[in-house]
Scaffold this active site. Structure first.
Site, PDB file in Angstrom:
ATOM      1  N   TYR A  75     -13.253 -23.029   5.398  1.00  0.00           N
ATOM      2  CA  TYR A  75     -12.934 -21.584   5.450  1.00  0.00           C
ATOM      3  C   TYR A  75     -12.880 -21.067   6.890  1.00  0.00           C
ATOM      4  O   TYR A  75     -11.850 -20.514   7.306  1.00  0.00           O
ATOM      5  CB  TYR A  75     -13.931 -20.800   4.591  1.00  0.00           C
ATOM      6  CG  TYR A  75     -13.607 -19.324   4.514  1.00  0.00           C
ATOM      7  CD1 TYR A  75     -12.436 -18.871   3.922  1.00  0.00           C
ATOM      8  CD2 TYR A  75     -14.468 -18.373   5.061  1.00  0.00           C
ATOM      9  CE1 TYR A  75     -12.127 -17.513   3.866  1.00  0.00           C
ATOM     10  CE2 TYR A  75     -14.171 -17.016   4.997  1.00  0.00           C
ATOM     11  CZ  TYR A  75     -12.995 -16.589   4.408  1.00  0.00           C
ATOM     12  OH  TYR A  75     -12.684 -15.251   4.359  1.00  0.00           O
ATOM     13  N   ASN A  83      -2.601 -11.507   3.139  1.00  0.00           N
ATOM     14  CA  ASN A  83      -3.994 -11.226   2.782  1.00  0.00           C
ATOM     15  C   ASN A  83      -4.581 -12.220   1.794  1.00  0.00           C
ATOM     16  O   ASN A  83      -5.800 -12.422   1.781  1.00  0.00           O
ATOM     17  CB  ASN A  83      -4.066  -9.800   2.206  1.00  0.00           C
ATOM     18  CG  ASN A  83      -5.370  -9.542   1.488  1.00  0.00           C
ATOM     19  OD1 ASN A  83      -6.390  -9.293   2.118  1.00  0.00           O
ATOM     20  ND2 ASN A  83      -5.351  -9.630   0.165  1.00  0.00           N
ATOM     21  N   LYS A 121      -9.571 -19.717   9.160  1.00  0.00           N
ATOM     22  CA  LYS A 121      -9.460 -18.395   9.791  1.00  0.00           C
ATOM     23  C   LYS A 121      -9.317 -18.514  11.317  1.00  0.00           C
ATOM     24  O   LYS A 121      -8.696 -17.652  11.948  1.00  0.00           O
ATOM     25  CB  LYS A 121     -10.652 -17.516   9.395  1.00  0.00           C
ATOM     26  CG  LYS A 121     -10.701 -17.205   7.886  1.00  0.00           C
ATOM     27  CD  LYS A 121      -9.443 -16.485   7.377  1.00  0.00           C
ATOM     28  CE  LYS A 121      -9.575 -16.033   5.927  1.00  0.00           C
ATOM     29  NZ  LYS A 121      -8.385 -15.337   5.430  1.00  0.00           N
TER      30      LYS A 121
END
Ligand code: NAD
Length: 247
Positions: free
Chosen positions: A155, A90, A159
């Protein structure tokens, strides 16, 4: 829902990660949370112990971008609790830097934590899971892994990579009874979002079909489901928890 299971949650000291830890503990798991500093780990552990002194929770703070340190910390969990059933990757950082202001160092920093650290934790954990006959890995993706975002390209790139790791390893590790999934949150009310001006939050919320940002607990519910036996036939899934934001 997780009675007797042992879980690792990286970035478990605050925000979404902290809610995952709470949710797992409340559902009977033993949890080791990984944070970035001893003080934040201690603070999180104290908060959890105050809520329920019976919860079996511990903490560590390996440098997640150092493969050897991560391996040591994962092996220490196995040493202490005898097994690892659930690994939640996470910990993550985001940024909004426009391309023309980007530096190579900034891009590397995002990829190092959001992508490489995920791989570093999976390597030793998957071997342990294979030996014990199975387990489950849940990665934290983002709605931008589907829609992209208009600045801070590192970013969404990170992901998209998380989704690639998730789907590929689900296919590779199925034979070892290891399920691999990801949760893709939309805008979620963590410290990061709370720090934004109210007007910005309002503008963002207006674009979300459900009309509001998500709560960390709502995201943690998806992590609970995916870790539980209710999801025993679910693997390779990127589960959106975003109020239909990316639709
Ligand atoms: P947060 O900043 O509140 O928490 C991040 C966690 O990661 C903290 O526990 C922190 O200690 C840990 N961390 C950060 N850098 C670290 C490092 N170098 N080493 C070890 N740990 C480190 O963030 P959050 O909003 O709870 O985000 C958690 C995850 O959810 C991230 O992967 C993020 O990309 C993802 N996400 C968040 C949102 C959102 O709107 N909040 C939306 C989509 C995805």
């Amino acid at each position: 829902m997780l009675k007797g299971k042992v879980a690792i949650v990286t970035g478990g000291t605050r925000g979404i990660g902290f809610e995952i830890v709470r949710k797992y503990l409340a559902n009977g798991a033993k949890v080791v949370l990984f944070g970035s500093r001893q003080e934040s780990v201690d603070r999180a552990l104290q908060k959890l112990k105050e809520e329920n002194s019976g919860w079996e929770v511990a903490g560590d703070h390996p440098c997640l971008t150092d493969a050897a340190e991560v391996e040591r910390a994962v092996l220490a969990v196995k040493e202490r609790f005898g097994r690892i059933d659930i690994l939640v990757n996470n910990a993550g950082i985001s940024q909004n830097t426009p391309l023309y202001d980007y530096t190579a160092e900034e891009f590397d920093k995002v990829i190092d934590l959001n992508v490489k650290a995920v791989f570093y934790a999976i390597l030793p954990a998957a071997k342990i899971m294979r030996e014990q006959g199975g387990g489950c890995i849940i990665n934290t993706s983002s709605m931008v892994s589907i829609s992209g975002q208009p600045a801070g390209v590192g970013y969404p790139a990170s992901k998209f990579a998380v989704n690639g790791i998730t789907i590929s390893l689900a296919r590779e590790l199925g034979k070892d009874h290891i399920r691999v999934n990801a949760v893709a949150p939309g805008v979620t009310r963590t410290d990061m979002v709370a720090a934004l001006p109210e007007a910005t939050v309002k503008a963002i919320s207006a674009r979300i079909p459900l009309g509001r940002a998500g709560e960390p607990e709502e995201v943690a519910n998806a992590f609970l489901y995916l870790a539980s036996d209710l999801a025993s036939y679910v693997t390779g899934e990127i589960l959106s928890v975003d109020g239909a934001s990316k639709a």
